[in-house]
Design a protein around this motif. Structure first.
Motif, PDB file in Angstrom:
ATOM      1  N   SER A   1       0.742  -1.159  -0.280  1.00 18.16           N
ATOM      2  CA  SER A   1       0.002  -0.409   0.276  1.00 18.16           C
ATOM      3  C   SER A   1       1.426   1.548   0.733  1.00 18.16           C
ATOM      4  CB  SER A   1      -0.984   0.388   1.154  1.00 18.16           C
ATOM      5  OG  SER A   1      -1.663  -1.458   1.193  1.00 18.16           O
TER       6      SER A   1
ATOM      7  N   ARG B   1      -3.420  -2.340 -14.114  1.00 21.57           N
ATOM      8  CA  ARG B   1      -3.296  -2.296 -14.761  1.00 21.57           C
ATOM      9  C   ARG B   1      -3.349  -1.609 -15.908  1.00 21.57           C
ATOM     10  NH1 ARG B   1      -7.622  -1.643 -10.555  1.00 21.57           N
ATOM     11  NH2 ARG B   1      -9.764  -3.166 -10.352  1.00 21.57           N
TER      12      ARG B   1
ATOM     13  N   HIS C   1      -9.778  -8.621  -9.865  1.00 20.67           N
ATOM     14  CA  HIS C   1     -10.119  -9.392  -8.433  1.00 20.67           C
ATOM     15  C   HIS C   1      -9.224  -9.031  -6.783  1.00 20.67           C
ATOM     16  CE1 HIS C   1     -12.764 -11.302 -10.625  1.00 20.67           C
ATOM     17  NE2 HIS C   1     -11.823 -12.081 -10.790  1.00 20.67           N
ATOM     18  N   GLU C   2      -9.616  -7.696  -5.633  1.00 16.89           N
ATOM     19  CA  GLU C   2      -9.077  -7.658  -4.888  1.00 16.89           C
ATOM     20  C   GLU C   2      -9.289  -8.244  -3.633  1.00 16.89           C
ATOM     21  OE1 GLU C   2      -8.858  -3.630  -1.989  1.00 16.89           O
ATOM     22  OE2 GLU C   2      -9.205  -3.722  -3.539  1.00 16.89           O
TER      23      GLU C   2
ATOM     24  N   SER D   1      -3.927  -6.697  -2.292  1.00 19.97           N
ATOM     25  CA  SER D   1      -3.541  -5.121  -2.131  1.00 19.97           C
ATOM     26  C   SER D   1      -4.041  -4.715  -4.125  1.00 19.97           C
ATOM     27  CB  SER D   1      -1.889  -4.997  -2.985  1.00 19.97           C
ATOM     28  OG  SER D   1      -1.473  -3.475  -3.260  1.00 19.97           O
ATOM     29  N   ALA D   2      -4.704  -2.961  -3.487  1.00 18.84           N
ATOM     30  CA  ALA D   2      -5.919  -2.119  -3.927  1.00 18.84           C
ATOM     31  C   ALA D   2      -4.525  -1.371  -4.757  1.00 18.84           C
ATOM     32  CB  ALA D   2      -6.330  -1.404  -3.788  1.00 18.84           C
TER      33      ALA D   2
ATOM     34  N   GLY E   1      -0.666  -8.491  -8.299  1.00 20.06           N
ATOM     35  CA  GLY E   1      -0.673  -7.553  -8.962  1.00 20.06           C
ATOM     36  C   GLY E   1       0.838  -7.230  -8.955  1.00 20.06           C
TER      37      GLY E   1
ATOM     38  N   LEU F   1      -3.218  -3.430  -7.515  1.00 23.47           N
ATOM     39  CA  LEU F   1      -3.744  -3.970  -8.986  1.00 23.47           C
ATOM     40  C   LEU F   1      -3.462  -2.675  -9.952  1.00 23.47           C
ATOM     41  CD1 LEU F   1      -6.460  -5.802  -6.862  1.00 23.47           C
ATOM     42  CD2 LEU F   1      -4.979  -6.935  -8.624  1.00 23.47           C
ATOM     43  N   GLU F   2      -3.817  -1.465  -9.369  1.00 28.48           N
ATOM     44  CA  GLU F   2      -3.948  -0.572 -10.379  1.00 28.48           C
ATOM     45  C   GLU F   2      -2.642  -0.388 -10.546  1.00 28.48           C
ATOM     46  OE1 GLU F   2      -5.228   2.715 -12.733  1.00 28.48           O
ATOM     47  OE2 GLU F   2      -6.666   1.103 -10.643  1.00 28.48           O
TER      48      GLU F   2
END
Length: 243
Positions: free
Chosen positions: A24, A101, A114-115, A93-94, A70, A97-98
């Motif tokens: 994070s 992308r 999927h988080e 981890s959001a 991720g 994942l970003e």
């Protein structure tokens, strides 16, 4: 299931010992793409070998589950390898994942992210699955549960490719192989102070298993045809198949 920062990013995985918290950190996320190639022997070839093992049984329009997705590096490699494959990637981890992308760019429409952990993965059935540089963060019982849940989501005979830290756990053997891991990373350009912290973290906190234990755990989870295909200092990789 997890992904990593100093010391965790120096462990050459993606996910921390406290689930997603190390990744994070925006600085750790920004550095992520730079470090695995310097810490994991044959990192890019590991992706290529994994794709080849999947392709032995996965059709041109196959659907693949990627645990610890991720960062997006393996997703990018797999999606480039076969233009018809579709993917579901799972990571706690959001922020990572970003990053995935962004790394995927024009390949992103073929990937659903999927988080969460394995419990957030779609039910499948999937034609194949991977889990690279992640399972070493899970204690034995949670690792076994994760493997069982992966197998449950696979079509009969579908391949599962897994690779992570796996080295002798007796004190002498453990120290020797961790020194070799650190030497490789130092020769590849990793800072000495960071690698010193990584060795301490792996030795004291990482719930790594021996190669024999990892092999047995795949069998205990119900996988068949378990074969070693990759070995690079403290890292091992296996291909196995759903029954």
């Amino acid at each position: 299931m997890a992904r990593k920062a100093a010391p965790a990013e120096a462990l050459a995985g993606r996910g921390g010992l406290e689930q997603a918290s190390p990744f994070s950190d925006p600085e750790a996320v920004a550095r992520y793409a730079q470090n695995p190639v310097r810490m994991v022997p044959g990192f890019e070839h590991l992706h290529r070998m994994t794709a080849l093992l999947l392709a032995e049984r996965v059709a041109e329009d196959g659907r693949i589950l990627v645990l610890g997705a991720g960062g997006g590096l393996e997703l990018q490699a797999f999606a480039s390898f076969r233009p018809g494959w579709r993917f579901d990637g799972v990571d706690p981890s959001a922020a990572m994942l970003e990053l995935a992308r962004r790394i995927l760019g024009p390949l992103a429409p073929r990937v659903r992210l999927h988080e969460g952990t394995i419990d957030m993965a779609p039910e499948g059935p999937f034609d194949g699955a991977t889990c690279l540089l992640t399972l070493h963060f899970l204690p034995r019982e949670e690792r076994l549960r994760t493997l069982i849940e992966v197998k449950r989501r696979l079509a009969p005979g579908a391949p599962f490719v897994v690779a992570h830290h796996s080295f002798p756990q007796d004190p002498k053997g453990k120290a020797l192989w961790l020194e070799r891991f650190a030497a490789f990373a130092l020769e590849s350009g990793m800072p000495a102070a960071q690698m010193s912290g990584a060795i301490a973290a792996i030795g004291e906190r990482l719930p790594a298993l021996s190669p024999e234990e990892d092999h047995a755990l795949l069998r205990d989870a119900g996988f068949e045809g378990v074969d070693l295909f990759y070995a690079g200092f403290t890292f091992r990789g296996w291909v196995a198949y759903g029954p």
